[in-house]
Design a protein around this motif. Structure first.
Motif, short mmCIF file in Angstrom:
data_model
loop_
_atom_site.label_atom_id
_atom_site.label_comp_id
_atom_site.label_asym_id
_atom_site.label_seq_id
_atom_site.Cartn_x
_atom_site.Cartn_y
_atom_site.Cartn_z
N ASP A 195 6.95 62.85 47.69
CA ASP A 195 7.57 62.60 46.37
C ASP A 195 8.68 61.55 46.43
N GLY A 196 9.34 61.43 47.60
CA GLY A 196 10.53 60.59 47.65
C GLY A 196 10.38 59.24 48.31
N CYS A 197 9.21 58.95 48.86
CA CYS A 197 9.04 57.69 49.59
C CYS A 197 8.11 56.73 48.85
N GLU A 198 8.61 55.55 48.56
CA GLU A 198 7.76 54.49 48.03
C GLU A 198 7.02 53.85 49.21
N PRO A 199 5.72 53.66 49.10
CA PRO A 199 4.95 53.10 50.21
C PRO A 199 5.50 51.75 50.68
N LEU A 200 5.71 51.64 52.00
CA LEU A 200 6.18 50.39 52.61
C LEU A 200 5.17 49.93 53.65
N GLU A 201 5.31 48.68 54.07
CA GLU A 201 4.45 48.16 55.12
C GLU A 201 4.70 48.93 56.42
N LEU A 202 3.63 49.18 57.16
CA LEU A 202 3.75 49.90 58.43
C LEU A 202 3.77 48.91 59.58
#
Length: 569
Positions: A195-202
């Protein structure tokens, strides 16, 4: 030229593909190798494995955005909560971001997962793999010492666990992430990360095909449990084949029911990875319960159930007193343990409108090897677990002489495929004993191919009972016992005997109110087998102990028989 007399690719010399003529069984008498006869014309296309890691491959197979928004991937059988493919994709990417950027999980780290089936399970597994970490899973019923052993053996850096099982991890000292946070707990949870993390590059680079993707622990039914190393190539190979089998036998309108544990290779390969790639809808049960299964079939109009033999036996014995509507059911699969001809026949008689297809595989072969594509073939080859699927080839080897055997002769089944494991974790001796220098996996199963290339598994070689120099297969006797109208379940084990070496003993679960005696059981079997195969002793028991995948835990029954002998002294 007919299909069965056609040409087939061999994986004997990999990765080059060459062509050679075969008989209708798929057996090449020059090499002693059996080859897959399914999808001859499309083999090259089926075996094209993209150079992607497992998570990237799975996500690439999701429906396009306009369909992903509405197509349901998962349904909780208890709460009826639904997850679309778009929601599943977002959850995977958000959790992967949280694991990587929030908790520092990196490529090559081992993440231990302890949870029953849930809507979160596929998200957790695919998020772990998205980071490039290595997945290892366990049965929530395992004891604290069993869990500690696996955490230590696998080298886990993080454990993802349901709150009610977290106490089993305390002694390991491994950091834990709860699947959900209880109201009185301040611990971080999977749900909060999603719920709290916006997808970022891995981080790059991504895992390679040869990198380890999962370490799954074998059931240990005949020995110590070992960590099976499966690579990204192994999993993608089996997903490709599973998608092919689903495309061949099902449609995206099918509703699948999952009560197979997702921590087991059967559940992980088929439900967490394979069906998601196929874009189907799966109803999830947190654990198996026969009545709950019947309710779910009726409520959700389930059409397809991948199952295990005890469940199919339960359906055969089902009296219908609950009045459940099972008319939506169209296909039932059987795996993880042999399905007897008698149970097969009983199921088809009771549910004539349902297709029943058996398959065969091991954790060491990524969960697959043979399958029935055609229901007509399954009907005419009762007791068989199907033909070799594309990319698999096999040998049947005399385990005393090492000679490769032709059709209709029994020996140890050997397999070769891109899906075969890399080896056992930290156990070179066990790896060398299981995989030879040419890449052949010794399955430890006694079986044979018939003249049409259909595989029949007789039993585990280590479980064969040696009686006066003869070999007695427990599975054969169990099938006979299960045909008795007053026997609900049965298992046969060896009992040491001074004169005969070993004698067969049967543990039997009687029907309620039944007064079946040991002598009656012995005579029932004796009337149908050769004298050396007769059951010599019978014990009655409330339930046959089985693994989560439905395999009989014979070691427990052997221990029980020894305790009973000691108690009489």
């Amino acid at each position: 030229m007919s299909r069965d007399e056609g040409w087939i690719a061999t994986t004997e010399v990999e990765p080059k593909i060459h062509r050679q003529p075969l008989d209708r069984s798929g057996f090449d008498s020059r090499t002693g190798i059996y080859h897959s006869l399914d999808q001859l014309g499309e083999l090259d296309k089926i075996l094209t494995i993209p150079k992607l890691d497992t998570a990237t491959f799975v996500l690439s197979k999701f429906p396009p955005p306009d369909l992903a928004e509405t197509r349901v991937a998962l349904i909780d059988s208890v709460t009826n909560r639904r997850v679309t493919y778009m929601q599943l994709q977002r959850s995977i990417r958000s959790l992967a971001t949280g694991l990587c950027h929030g908790l520092g999980v990196r490529k090559g780290d081992v993440v231990f997962v302890l949870s029953p089936n849930s809507l979160l399970y596929p998200t957790i597994c695919l998020a772990v793999l998205s980071v490039g970490a290595i997945l290892t899973t366990a049965n929530p019923l395992n004891t604290e010492s069993e869990i500690a052993k696996q955490v230590r053996d696998s080298g886990a850096k993080l454990a993802i666990v349901v709150p009610e099982e977290v106490h089993k991890l305390l002694s390991t000292g491994v950091p834990t992430l709860l699947t959900s946070r209880p109201s009185d707990d301040s611990s971080l949870s999977v749900e909060e990360l999603i719920d709290g993390c916006e997808p970022l590059e891995l981080p790059q680079p991504r895992p390679t095909q040869s990198d380890t993707a999962a370490i799954l622990y074998s059931s240990g039914t005949t020995g110590t449990s070992k960590g099976v190393i499966l690579t990204h190539a192994n999993l993608i190979s089996i997903m490709t084949l599973l998608k092919w089998s689903v495309d061949e036998t099902s449609s995206q309108n099918d509703i699948f029911l999952c009560f197979i544990p997702m921590f087991h290779i059967y559940g992980l390969a088929f439900f967490v990875l394979g069906l998601v790639c196929a874009g189907t809808t799966t109803v999830l049960m947190p654990k198996f319960d026969f009545q709950a299964m019947l309710d779910a079939i009726q409520t959700h109009r389930v059409s397809n159930i991948p199952a295990v033999p005890p469940v199919i036996l339960g359906l055969v014995k089902y009296t219908g007193k609950g009045g459940h509507d099972l008319s939506s059911l169209r296909k039932v699969g059987s795996g993880a343990a042999p399905l007897s001809k008698e149970v097969d026949e009983g199921f088809r008689k009771k549910f004539p409108w349902v297709e029943l297809r058996q398959g065969y595989g091991l954790t060491e072969s990524s969960g697959a090897a043979t399958f029935f594509v055609s229901d007509e073939a399954a009907k005419t080859h009762l007791g068989s677990c199907g033909r070799l699927i594309p990319s698999f080839c096999a040998r049947v080897v005399d385990f005393e002489t090492g000679v490769a055997l032709p059709p209709c002769q029994k020996g140890e089944l050997w397999l070769k495929s891109p899906a075969v494991m890399k080896g056992y974790l930290g156990n070179e001796e066990a790896t060398a004993a299981t995989i030879d220098t040419n890449g052949w996996l010794r399955t430890g199963d006694l079986g044979y191919f018939d003249e049409d290339g259909f595989l029949y598994i007789v039993d585990r070689i280590k479980e064969l009972i040696k009686h006066n120099g003869y070999q007695v297969a427990p599975a054969e006797l169990e099938a006979i016992l299960l045909s008795h109208q007053h026997i609900l379940d049965a298992a046969v084990i060896p009992i040491e005997d001074v004169e005969a070496g070993q004698i067969p003993m049967a543990y039997v679960v009687r029907a309620a109110g039944c007064e079946l005696t040991a002598d009656q059981v012995i005579q029932f079997v004796a009337s149908q087998v050769a004298p050396y195969k007769k059951v010599r002793r019978v014990g009655f028991i409330d339930a046959i102990p089985r693994s989560a995948a439905g395999k009989i835990l014979r070691k427990q029954l052997v221990s029980l028989s020894q305790q009973q002998v000691l108690s009489k002294l």
